[in-house]
Scaffold this active site. Structure first.
Site, PDB file in Angstrom:
ATOM      1  N   LYS A  80       0.529  -1.188  -0.135  1.00  0.00           N
ATOM      2  CA  LYS A  80      -0.247  -0.019  -0.060  1.00  0.00           C
ATOM      3  C   LYS A  80       0.424   0.897   0.438  1.00  0.00           C
ATOM      4  O   LYS A  80       1.568   1.468   0.450  1.00  0.00           O
ATOM      5  CB  LYS A  80      -0.857   0.154   1.107  1.00  0.00           C
ATOM      6  CG  LYS A  80      -1.459   0.970   1.298  1.00  0.00           C
ATOM      7  CD  LYS A  80      -3.320   1.168   2.514  1.00  0.00           C
ATOM      8  CE  LYS A  80      -3.696   1.997   2.355  1.00  0.00           C
ATOM      9  NZ  LYS A  80      -5.057   1.788   3.643  1.00  0.00           N
ATOM     10  N   SER A 155     -10.005   2.026   2.451  1.00  0.00           N
ATOM     11  CA  SER A 155      -9.167   2.687   1.795  1.00  0.00           C
ATOM     12  C   SER A 155      -7.904   1.521   0.906  1.00  0.00           C
ATOM     13  O   SER A 155      -6.956   1.893   0.238  1.00  0.00           O
ATOM     14  CB  SER A 155      -8.294   4.036   2.715  1.00  0.00           C
ATOM     15  OG  SER A 155      -7.008   3.312   3.722  1.00  0.00           O
ATOM     16  N   SER A 179      -9.686  -0.463   6.840  1.00  0.00           N
ATOM     17  CA  SER A 179      -9.451   0.110   5.933  1.00  0.00           C
ATOM     18  C   SER A 179      -8.551  -1.388   5.200  1.00  0.00           C
ATOM     19  O   SER A 179      -8.252  -1.764   3.572  1.00  0.00           O
ATOM     20  CB  SER A 179      -8.480   0.866   5.281  1.00  0.00           C
ATOM     21  OG  SER A 179      -9.239   2.191   5.400  1.00  0.00           O
TER      22      SER A 179
HETATM   23  N1  GLN Z   1     -13.052   4.719   5.643  1.00  0.00           N
HETATM   24  C1  GLN Z   1     -12.268   4.705   6.881  1.00  0.00           C
HETATM   25  C2  GLN Z   1     -11.908   6.703   7.210  1.00  0.00           C
HETATM   26  O1  GLN Z   1     -12.329   7.025   5.912  1.00  0.00           O
HETATM   27  C3  GLN Z   1     -11.141   4.315   7.381  1.00  0.00           C
HETATM   28  C4  GLN Z   1      -9.943   4.513   6.724  1.00  0.00           C
HETATM   29  C5  GLN Z   1      -9.016   3.438   7.395  1.00  0.00           C
HETATM   30  O2  GLN Z   1      -9.109   2.797   7.838  1.00  0.00           O
HETATM   31  N2  GLN Z   1      -7.853   3.945   6.659  1.00  0.00           N
HETATM   32  O3  GLN Z   1     -11.755   6.963   7.363  1.00  0.00           O
END
Ligand code: GLN
Length: 494
Positions: A80, A155, A179
């Site tokens: 990532k 994400s 995410s």
């Molecule tokens: N979707 C959540 C956010 O937008 C979690 C994102 C994540 O775990 N990095 O913050």
């Protein structure tokens, strides 16, 4: 033997160790696959073919010399883009870091290299890991390999799509509020968020430091356990890293679950949940019952407040963490015409370099931390966080693990939620409590609904990551025996 691209990582590594496959051959096949499908999937922001082939050559040399190879040596992996890679572009999905080549590897990257894994390149993501669909990437959205008109989750959507599209057998993601688990769920993968502090955050570009954890995205539970073991362990470079031995996880895969107490979280069901998702979830719970696990319903009353608490705590920490992107040290510098003051250059750089969602979070976080509002917002949210941690503590007095669907729905169509932040945030309804409490949690595929994958979430007490692998391994074996392993046996939309 299955076609190389469809082999679990453990089988690739075994073939490399025996000399049936060379690491170079394995890497070439994956680079070709990326060249063939990534134009459509857009899982990668940067492919490092030269670096991957060089790493593969060195694994093959080690084998020829008779040096011992680890259980994942010779297996390609997608990283990532929020994890720093020495000399290799790291953007976090943001224009503000365009062109930045970090001078150091994240600890998890260093560890995967040391384990003989072969980084293929950097996976697409929502900008600074803020989002649930990868549509907040400043560069391009990633598509779900099961249905190219749908989101791959986020994400870590690029990481998940790369594995689901057979571009990489393994990927590293990060999970602040879901995410890793939510993209794993909607792409039909296994994804795990370790106990907070179990895996080093050094070189994980900080979004919300008290929540961020890196972890594996894979096609099988055993692959996830091995990758999790490879990246875990104490790191003096991360002050929140826990100084305990690396947990033994792979050994849990294959154990039975007879007598284990499994708690179904009452609050993580009902309104807003797609009926077929709940059906697949209930069927998987029943399978655990058939395997002689004891199934009980458990109430965690404060989970209802997890989402609002998270959307104060995470943006507050982000507003502070992202202050460092000011055009002075890394990446983009905008509007430096030689006349503008430093402050003007910072402001122009941030206006041009950050996308809409990142700006929204910075503004919410700055507001929540501002004098006069701090207690009412950030302080309250921290109290809710404590209540959620206590819900977990009380639940684990009664049960060994907690389970729920990973996401309320299967993958939604691209574009459907981009203009509705609240709808987007709801994708993480089930995953956020574990981040707030710091407990480990993972998702594994539990079948399909209308042809799209459904995720089954398992949560365990802090430092009991092994427990969730035991349950996941047993459930995976039972599901495979009954209906096959969809990702290995069926073809997604490519
Ligand atoms: N979707 C959540 C956010 O937008 C979690 C994102 C994540 O775990 N990095 O913050």
């Amino acid at each position: 033997m299955r076609e190389l691209l469809r082999l679990p990582a453990t089988e690739i590594a075994a073939a490399v160790a025996k000399g049936d496959l060379s690491a170079v051959e394995v890497t070439r096949v994956h680079l070709d696959r990326i060249a063939g499908v990534d134009g459509e999937v857009a899982a990668f922001l940067h492919v490092d073919a030269a670096g991957a082939l060089a790493a593969a050559r060195s694994i093959d040399e080690q084998r020829t010399k008779g040096e011992p190879l680890g259980p994942l040596a010779g297996v390609p992996i997608a990283i990532k883009d929020v994890l720093t890679t020495r000399g290799v572009p790291t953007t976090c999905g943001s224009r503000i870091l365009d062109g930045w080549r970090p001078p150091y590897d994240a600890t998890v990257v260093r560890k995967v290299r040391a384990a003989g894994l072969i980084p293929l390149g950097k996976a697409n993501m929502d900008e600074f890991a803020m989002g649930s669909s990868t549509e907040n990437s400043a560069f391009r959205p990633t598509r779900n390999p099961w249905d190219l008109t749908r989101i791959p989750g986020g994400s870590s959507g690029g990481s998940a799509a790369a594995v689901a599209a057979f571009e990489a057998p393994l990927a590293l993601g990060t999970d602040t509020g879901g995410s890793i688990r939510q993209p794993a769920a909607v792409c039909g993968l296994v994804g795990a968020k370790p106990t907070y502090g179990g895996v080093s955050r050094y070189g994980l570009v900080a979004f919300s430091s008290s929540l961020d954890q890196a972890g594996p995205l894979t096609r099988t539970v055993l692959d996830a356990a091995l990758l999790h073991e490879a990246i875990a362990g104490h790191d003096p470079l991360d002050s929140t890293s826990i100084d305990t031995p690396v947990p033994s996880l792979a050994a849990e895969v294959g154990r039975d679950v007879a007598g284990m107490r499994v708690g179904v979280v009452r609050e993580l069901s009902g309104e807003g949940y797609q009926p077929e998702v709940e059906e697949r979830f209930r069927e998987a719970v029943a399978l655990l019952g058939d395997l002689d696990a004891e199934i009980v319903e458990v109430s965690c009353p404060h989970f209802a407040y997890a989402l609002p608490a998270y959307y104060l705590i995470a943006p507050s920490e982000a507003s502070s963490n992202l202050a460092r992107f000011d055009g002075m040290r890394y990446g983009l510098r905008a509007g430096d015409d030689g006349v503008a003051s430093a402050e003007e250059v910072m402001s122009r750089t941030r206006a041009a370099g950050f996308g809409a969602e990142v700006k929204r979070r910075i503004m919410i976080g700055t507001y929540a931390l501002s004098s006069g509002y701090y207690e009412a917002y950030y302080g309250q949210a921290q109290k809710v966080r404590t209540l959620i941690a206590r819900d977990f503590d009380a639940a684990y007095q009664q049960v060994d693990v907690l389970v729920s669907p990973t996401t309320p729905t299967t993958a939604f169509p691209l574009g459907e939620r981009v203009d509705d932040p609240m709808a987007m945030y709801l994708a993480d309804l089930c995953t956020i409590p574990a981040n707030l409490a710091g407990v480990p949690s993972m998702s594994l595929p539990c079948g399909l609904a209308d042809g799209l994958p459904v995720g089954f979430q398992i949560m365990a007490p802090a430092l009991a990551d092994d427990r969730m692998y035991r349950v996941a391994g047993a459930l995976e074996a039972e599901l495979d025996a009954r209906r096959g392993h969809p990702l290995l046996d069926e073809v997604p939309a490519l």
